[in-house]
Design a protein around this motif. Structure first.
Motif, PDB file in Angstrom:
ATOM      1  N   GLY A 553       0.799  -1.222   0.000  1.00  0.00           N
ATOM      2  CA  GLY A 553       0.000   0.000   0.000  1.00  0.00           C
ATOM      3  C   GLY A 553       0.825   1.261   0.000  1.00  0.00           C
ATOM      4  O   GLY A 553       0.323   2.327  -0.350  1.00  0.00           O
ATOM      5  N   ARG A 554       2.098   1.161   0.412  1.00  0.00           N
ATOM      6  CA  ARG A 554       2.954   2.351   0.500  1.00  0.00           C
ATOM      7  C   ARG A 554       3.860   2.552  -0.715  1.00  0.00           C
ATOM      8  O   ARG A 554       4.576   3.547  -0.782  1.00  0.00           O
ATOM      9  N   LEU A 555       3.868   1.611  -1.629  1.00  0.00           N
ATOM     10  CA  LEU A 555       4.769   1.738  -2.786  1.00  0.00           C
ATOM     11  C   LEU A 555       4.463   3.011  -3.565  1.00  0.00           C
ATOM     12  O   LEU A 555       3.313   3.446  -3.662  1.00  0.00           O
ATOM     13  N   SER A 556       5.507   3.586  -4.143  1.00  0.00           N
ATOM     14  CA  SER A 556       5.323   4.801  -4.937  1.00  0.00           C
ATOM     15  C   SER A 556       6.333   4.818  -6.078  1.00  0.00           C
ATOM     16  O   SER A 556       7.322   4.063  -6.070  1.00  0.00           O
ATOM     17  N   GLY A 557       6.058   5.664  -7.039  1.00  0.00           N
ATOM     18  CA  GLY A 557       6.975   5.840  -8.155  1.00  0.00           C
ATOM     19  C   GLY A 557       7.161   4.572  -8.964  1.00  0.00           C
ATOM     20  O   GLY A 557       6.217   3.809  -9.193  1.00  0.00           O
ATOM     21  N   SER A 558       8.399   4.348  -9.381  1.00  0.00           N
ATOM     22  CA  SER A 558       8.682   3.200 -10.245  1.00  0.00           C
ATOM     23  C   SER A 558       8.542   1.875  -9.522  1.00  0.00           C
ATOM     24  O   SER A 558       8.491   0.815 -10.160  1.00  0.00           O
ATOM     25  N   ALA A 559       8.476   1.903  -8.184  1.00  0.00           N
ATOM     26  CA  ALA A 559       8.323   0.660  -7.431  1.00  0.00           C
ATOM     27  C   ALA A 559       6.915   0.092  -7.549  1.00  0.00           C
ATOM     28  O   ALA A 559       6.693  -1.091  -7.261  1.00  0.00           O
ATOM     29  N   VAL A 560       5.952   0.915  -7.976  1.00  0.00           N
ATOM     30  CA  VAL A 560       4.571   0.436  -8.128  1.00  0.00           C
ATOM     31  C   VAL A 560       4.463  -0.302  -9.459  1.00  0.00           C
ATOM     32  O   VAL A 560       4.425   0.317 -10.523  1.00  0.00           O
ATOM     33  N   THR A 561       4.450  -1.606  -9.389  1.00  0.00           N
ATOM     34  CA  THR A 561       4.331  -2.450 -10.580  1.00  0.00           C
ATOM     35  C   THR A 561       3.232  -3.478 -10.353  1.00  0.00           C
ATOM     36  O   THR A 561       2.902  -3.809  -9.212  1.00  0.00           O
ATOM     37  N   PRO A 562       2.659  -4.006 -11.435  1.00  0.00           N
ATOM     38  CA  PRO A 562       1.673  -5.081 -11.258  1.00  0.00           C
ATOM     39  C   PRO A 562       2.225  -6.261 -10.475  1.00  0.00           C
ATOM     40  O   PRO A 562       1.510  -6.860  -9.662  1.00  0.00           O
ATOM     41  N   THR A 563       3.510  -6.588 -10.689  1.00  0.00           N
ATOM     42  CA  THR A 563       4.106  -7.717  -9.978  1.00  0.00           C
ATOM     43  C   THR A 563       4.144  -7.454  -8.472  1.00  0.00           C
ATOM     44  O   THR A 563       3.776  -8.314  -7.661  1.00  0.00           O
ATOM     45  N   ALA A 564       4.597  -6.267  -8.074  1.00  0.00           N
ATOM     46  CA  ALA A 564       4.682  -5.945  -6.649  1.00  0.00           C
ATOM     47  C   ALA A 564       3.294  -5.928  -6.017  1.00  0.00           C
ATOM     48  O   ALA A 564       3.096  -6.435  -4.906  1.00  0.00           O
ATOM     49  N   LEU A 565       2.321  -5.370  -6.705  1.00  0.00           N
ATOM     50  CA  LEU A 565       0.968  -5.293  -6.160  1.00  0.00           C
ATOM     51  C   LEU A 565       0.331  -6.671  -6.031  1.00  0.00           C
ATOM     52  O   LEU A 565      -0.401  -6.942  -5.068  1.00  0.00           O
ATOM     53  N   THR A 566       0.591  -7.566  -6.987  1.00  0.00           N
ATOM     54  CA  THR A 566       0.046  -8.921  -6.866  1.00  0.00           C
ATOM     55  C   THR A 566       0.707  -9.668  -5.712  1.00  0.00           C
ATOM     56  O   THR A 566       0.050 -10.464  -5.030  1.00  0.00           O
ATOM     57  N   CYS A 567       1.985  -9.423  -5.479  1.00  0.00           N
ATOM     58  CA  CYS A 567       2.649 -10.031  -4.315  1.00  0.00           C
ATOM     59  C   CYS A 567       1.957  -9.584  -3.026  1.00  0.00           C
ATOM     60  O   CYS A 567       1.681 -10.398  -2.129  1.00  0.00           O
ATOM     61  N   ALA A 568       1.683  -8.294  -2.905  1.00  0.00           N
ATOM     62  CA  ALA A 568       1.027  -7.779  -1.706  1.00  0.00           C
ATOM     63  C   ALA A 568      -0.395  -8.329  -1.580  1.00  0.00           C
ATOM     64  O   ALA A 568      -0.851  -8.660  -0.483  1.00  0.00           O
ATOM     65  N   ALA A 569      -1.105  -8.434  -2.705  1.00  0.00           N
ATOM     66  CA  ALA A 569      -2.465  -8.982  -2.672  1.00  0.00           C
ATOM     67  C   ALA A 569      -2.451 -10.446  -2.237  1.00  0.00           C
ATOM     68  O   ALA A 569      -3.310 -10.880  -1.452  1.00  0.00           O
ATOM     69  N   ALA A 570      -1.477 -11.217  -2.737  1.00  0.00           N
ATOM     70  CA  ALA A 570      -1.367 -12.622  -2.336  1.00  0.00           C
ATOM     71  C   ALA A 570      -1.111 -12.735  -0.841  1.00  0.00           C
ATOM     72  O   ALA A 570      -1.695 -13.582  -0.151  1.00  0.00           O
ATOM     73  N   ALA A 571      -0.249 -11.875  -0.327  1.00  0.00           N
ATOM     74  CA  ALA A 571       0.008 -11.876   1.118  1.00  0.00           C
ATOM     75  C   ALA A 571      -1.263 -11.559   1.885  1.00  0.00           C
ATOM     76  O   ALA A 571      -1.564 -12.177   2.921  1.00  0.00           O
ATOM     77  N   GLY A 572      -2.047 -10.611   1.399  1.00  0.00           N
ATOM     78  CA  GLY A 572      -3.283 -10.243   2.070  1.00  0.00           C
ATOM     79  C   GLY A 572      -4.275 -11.380   2.132  1.00  0.00           C
ATOM     80  O   GLY A 572      -4.971 -11.563   3.144  1.00  0.00           O
ATOM     81  N   LEU A 573      -4.357 -12.179   1.078  1.00  0.00           N
ATOM     82  CA  LEU A 573      -5.280 -13.306   1.094  1.00  0.00           C
ATOM     83  C   LEU A 573      -4.835 -14.379   2.080  1.00  0.00           C
ATOM     84  O   LEU A 573      -5.661 -14.983   2.770  1.00  0.00           O
ATOM     85  N   VAL A 574      -3.527 -14.625   2.152  1.00  0.00           N
ATOM     86  CA  VAL A 574      -3.042 -15.657   3.074  1.00  0.00           C
ATOM     87  C   VAL A 574      -3.285 -15.248   4.518  1.00  0.00           C
ATOM     88  O   VAL A 574      -3.576 -16.088   5.376  1.00  0.00           O
TER      89      VAL A 574
END
Length: 941
Positions: A553-574
């Motif tokens: 949720g805190r990522l910004s700039g070039s660090a915001v990628t679909p890959t990073a967001l899906t990693c965070a979403a997967a963690a949220g589901l677990v």
């Protein structure tokens, strides 16, 4: 003339509607004839449909001919060839008609004012031929022959109602004939294209090969056949590059070349420029035409021929395959000259990549400067990832240094993957293997190959490749190594080899550093958290996974990628933070779409669908999975297409939609490996259907087999999701150790989360396993009802109410049971799940209550769109009229009306009118005659 005999019918893939229309005409010919025009682009199967008609015309006399361009200037030449076998029947005609017909067929023509009489003479001739047996008349390519034949046949075709004669005509896609029903032959869909190719290839080809060829063929049956005929054995095995377009010397290429040869040189030159200028901007083509010494007006004959459409916004090709075939059929020298001319008029800054691509297409041999220009212009996916990939492939070919060639090939493969072209990726990586021996380059290539295999191939082999590749690149690029380890973990979970996740966790820990930036910390936290979850260490897993969610949720700039967001979403589901997981997955989907990174979408959509499942939003989850299925199929991600099919099967089973669920499972087929995620999802869906239909032991066995607890094998995470169903099935059995073991795992996970829903489900499961009628059962049911969140999980709350009501009724407490059963029935009705509402109704009746349809206003039972459709039906509108007024398709209206009937508990349009007449809720008092034009028997009009 031939007498048709009964033969084995050949399957025409993707032409069911047209074959049905032809058979319908022929089957009813003895009661009166008719006509049909089949029109479509060249190669669309018009001739094959006429052959199908000939085979089906059992007991009919058949007259067949085709229009010939060489005879287009000869009046009635086509009619003469068609009628020649039965010309002796002219003797039965009246004298004037007989003389008129013989004059026309003899080449002496017919006065314009006598053409109707001539047409009636032909009609009389056909009637005489059909006196003894029905007659089928077919004229293929009627628009290519002489116009007078086409006119006569059109007049005849409109006058067959009282004769046992069927006339079938075929023509180009742009041709229509007034008064004759027409079927336009559309492009084949992906499934039908694959079937055509599979029928033509000598052995079963690789799935990726037929998918890629189906795309190249553009849904044109003849193009697909031509492609299949030129493939080498290595190509259909997927070992060599596939053709980028249908062969220019194939049947379809020859057909278009013949059409092009009839055009003037200026028109052909303009067509070639338009075909090579993929963007089709008017200014470019106008400048190119001026440079070529002509103008866009030269395209007029091509537009008349239906090859192009010239509009203010540019030149378009109605059949996209035509663009490819025009370019492929032009001599190499002409193509290169056209590319140079286009490059010369592309001078604006925004046209840099297009200009470089045209120059590259006109260049032979190495050109390092042009290669560098291409690479720079395509950087970051400029022009779209597939275009950028093609530019870098060409840059690699123009390079004169092996290291640059390798780097450009690797970037081209990466861009192709992001743009959803896995087959291109495989071929580029195969070529890269022959160019570079650098271990780091090969490691990066294997990371990409492993990801492609995870999504599109053998996921069970992908994890080992990804682990090895991550180790190879760890010293030079730790971020890339961590990304590879995340993918390796995903591959392990997908294949059902969770016991191997411990190794993924150990390697990620070795790569991790305290000073890692947020994106890297997010990935390492995900791996560490999942590893801890799988070994049952929830105390350590929870904080680690929550940290990953926070970082996402805190990522910004070039660090915001679909890959990073899906990693965070997967963690949220677990860790069971469904709202955050859904928001992160939604952001990943939006970002991937915005950037054109289509290969990321199937995984992001899977995570969003699972979050919606946990939120109780089953319809939204199904729509998300349908979207994921479309994208996965479009990008040849067969593994994730099967995941979405599995999710759709589960969601349909939960709605008790048996037919839909089984259809989705059949579409998955036998390709998934036992133990893989799609295989487990299909098993879950079948188990739910078993449970609903009372096969409790079978349901419990299916769900218990999803994972072998304590071994790390099988789909542990899927079994955890399905545990409430496993416990419900086992509650009907005397022996239930598997359910008790699964519930123990579920309990440990649920208690480690802050999710009221998981804890409610846990309490419900314990209530089901408690002795019937015991205080323990009642206490756990009451706890479950207190824990169920009201803002989400309504379906599960309704299920708990239903199960509690069942428990109370069977414990001989019908009065207490009715309160919970009424709640369940109302909630199920609001959700539109008719099967579960009916089950609650049955339980209510068993509890001694007489119940009818749910006593709820339509405004609460229906969505806004369903409510509007119901109102229009009550006003007397047909489905077609509703579709026009609401800008929907008739099929969509039909679908919504089915749901309206289910939700309101009614069976006909008349009942719907009565329901609305008796219910004066705000803004929904139907006007007009409520019974006008209504079908009392069904909803479909």
């Amino acid at each position: 003339m031939v007498a048709a005999s009964r033969v084995q019918l050949t399957v025409l893939h993707g032409r069911d509607d047209e074959c049905r229309a032809v058979r319908c005409l022929l089957d009813g010919v003895t009661n009166g004839g008719g006509a049909l025009l089949l029109h479509g682009e060249s190669g669309s199967g018009r001739t094959a449909l006429l052959a199908h008609a000939h085979r089906h015309a059992t007991g009919c006399t058949v007259l067949a001919a085709s229009g010939l361009a060489e005879e287009a200037a000869l009046p009635y030449a086509g009619l003469q060839r068609l009628l020649d076998p039965v010309s002796h029947h002219a003797a039965a005609l009246p004298t004037q008609q007989r003389d008129l017909l013989r004059r026309a067929l003899g080449g002496n023509g017919s006065p314009a004012h006598r053409r109707l009489a001539l047409s009636m003479a032909v009609l009389g001739l056909l009637a005489d031929v059909a006196r003894d047996r029905p007659l089928l008349v077919t004229m293929d390519d009627v628009d290519r022959g002489d116009p007078l034949t086409a006119q006569v046949l059109a007049v005849v075709a409109r006058r067959l109602r009282n004769l046992p004669v069927v006339v079938l005509l075929t023509a180009d896609v742009a041709v229509t004939v007034d008064g004759i029903p027409a079927h336009r032959l559309r492009s084949l869909d992906q499934g039908a294209s694959v079937a055509v190719l599979t029928d033509r290839l000598p052995e079963r080809p690789a799935a990726s090969v037929v998918t890629a060829l189906a795309t190249v063929g553009g849904g044109n049956p003849q193009a697909l056949v031509d492609l299949a005929e030129v493939l080498s054995p290595a190509q259909w095995r997927g070992e060599e590059a596939l053709p980028a377009e249908p062969p220019a010397d194939g049947a379809l290429g020859r057909a278009y070349r013949a059409r092009l040869d009839r055009l003037s040189p200026d028109t052909r030159r303009m067509l070639l420029l338009a075909a090579l200028d993929a963007d089709g901007t008017p200014g470019t083509l106008i400048r190119a035409a001026a440079a070529a010494g002509t103008g866009v007006e030269a395209l007029a004959p091509a537009e008349v021929a239906g090859l192009v459409r010239v509009e203010p916004q540019g030149v378009t090709f109605p059949q996209p395959l035509v663009r490819t075939l025009i370019a492929a059929s032009a001599p190499l020298a002409e193509r290169r000259a056209a590319h140079r001319l286009l490059a010369g008029v592309l001078v604006a800054d925004g046209q840099r990549l297009r200009r470089a691509m045209h120059l590259a297409a006109a260049t032979a041999g190495a050109d390092p400067a042009l290669a560098a220009e291409l690479e720079e212009a395509a950087s970051g996916g400029a022009g779209g990832w597939p275009v950028a990939s093609a530019a870098l492939r060409r840059a690699a070919e123009l390079s004169d240094h092996p290291a640059q060639t390798a780097a450009r090939l690797l970037s081209a493969a990466d861009y192709a993957w992001v743009g959803g072209q896995p087959e291109v990726v495989r071929l580029l990586l195969d070529r890269l293997r022959t160019v570079s021996t650098d271990p780091v380059v090969r490691g990066r290539a294997d990371l990409l190959r492993g990801e492609v295999e995870l999504r599109c191939g053998a996921a069970s082999d992908a994890s080992a490749r990804l682990l090895s590749a991550a180790e190879a690149v760890a010293d030079s690029d730790r971020a890339l190594a961590l990304s590879g380890l995340v993918r390796a973990g995903e591959a392990v979970c997908f294949a059902g080899d969770q016991y191997r996740y411990a190794e993924v966790g150990r390697r990620a820990l070795a790569v991790r550093r305290p000073t890692d930036p947020p994106a890297m910390e997010l990935m390492s936290s995900l791996v560490a958290g999942v590893a801890a979850t799988l070994r049952g260490d929830h105390e350590r897993a929870g904080p680690t996974l929550r940290r990953a969610v926070v970082l996402g949720g805190r990522l910004s700039g070039s660090a915001v990628t679909p890959t990073a967001l899906t990693c965070a979403a997967a963690a949220g589901l677990v860790v069971a933070v469904d709202g955050a997981a859904h928001r992160l997955a939604e952001r990943a989907v939006a970002l991937a779409r915005d950037r054109g990174e289509v290969s990321m979408l199937p995984r992001a959509l899977e995570l969003r669908a699972i979050a919606e499942y946990w939120q109780g939003r089953h319809e939204a989850a199904a729509e998300t999975s349908r979207d994921g299925l479309r994208v996965a199929r479009a990008t040849a991600q067969v593994n994730y297409a099967n995941v979405h099919l599995g999710l759709l099967a589960v969601l349909a089973a939960i709605r008790a939609d048996r037919d839909t669920s089984l259809r989705q499972i059949r579409e998955i087929g036998e390709s998934p490996t036992p133990g893989s995620r799609p295989h487990a999802l299909a098993g879950w869906a079948l188990a739910v259907l078993d449970l609903i239909e009372g096969r409790h032991a079978k349901a419990a066995d299916r769900l218990a087999s999803l994972a072998r607890l304590g071994t790390g094998r099988g789909q542990v995470l899927v079994q955890v999701m399905a545990t409430p169903y496993l416990v419900e099935a086992a509650a009907h059995l005397a022996h239930r150790p598997a359910a008790e073991a699964a519930l123990a795992v579920f309990d440990r996970w649920a208690s480690s989360t802050a999710s009221p829903l998981r804890r409610a489900l846990s309490a419900r499961c314990h209530a089901l396993l408690a002795p019937r009628g015991s205080a323990e059962a009642e206490r756990n049911f009451q706890a479950a009802l207190r824990l169920h969140p009201m803002e989400a999980g309504t379906f599960e709350l309704a299920r708990t109410e239903l199960l509690f009501g069942q428990e109370l009724r069977r414990s001989r407490r019908p009065r207490d049971a009715r309160t919970h059963l009424h709640q369940a029935r109302e909630m199920f009705s609001l959700l539109g799940v008719a099967c579960w509402a009916e089950r609650a109704t049955t339980e209510l009746r068993a509890a001694g209550e007489s119940v009818g349809p749910p006593d709820l206003p339509a405004a609460r039972l229906l969505t806004g769109q369903q409510l509007r459709i119901a109102e229009l039906v009550a006003e007397g509108a047909t489905n077609r009229e509703i579709a026009v007024r609401m800008f929907l398709s008739i099929r969509t209206v039909d679908h919504h009306l089915r749901n309206v009937f289910h939700r309101l508990g009614i069976r006909s349009r008349t009942e719907l009118v009565r329901a609305f007449a008796s219910e004066r809720h705000a803004g929904l008092a139907p006007t007009g005659d409520p019974g006008a034009g209504l079908d009392d028997l069904n909803y479909h009009r």
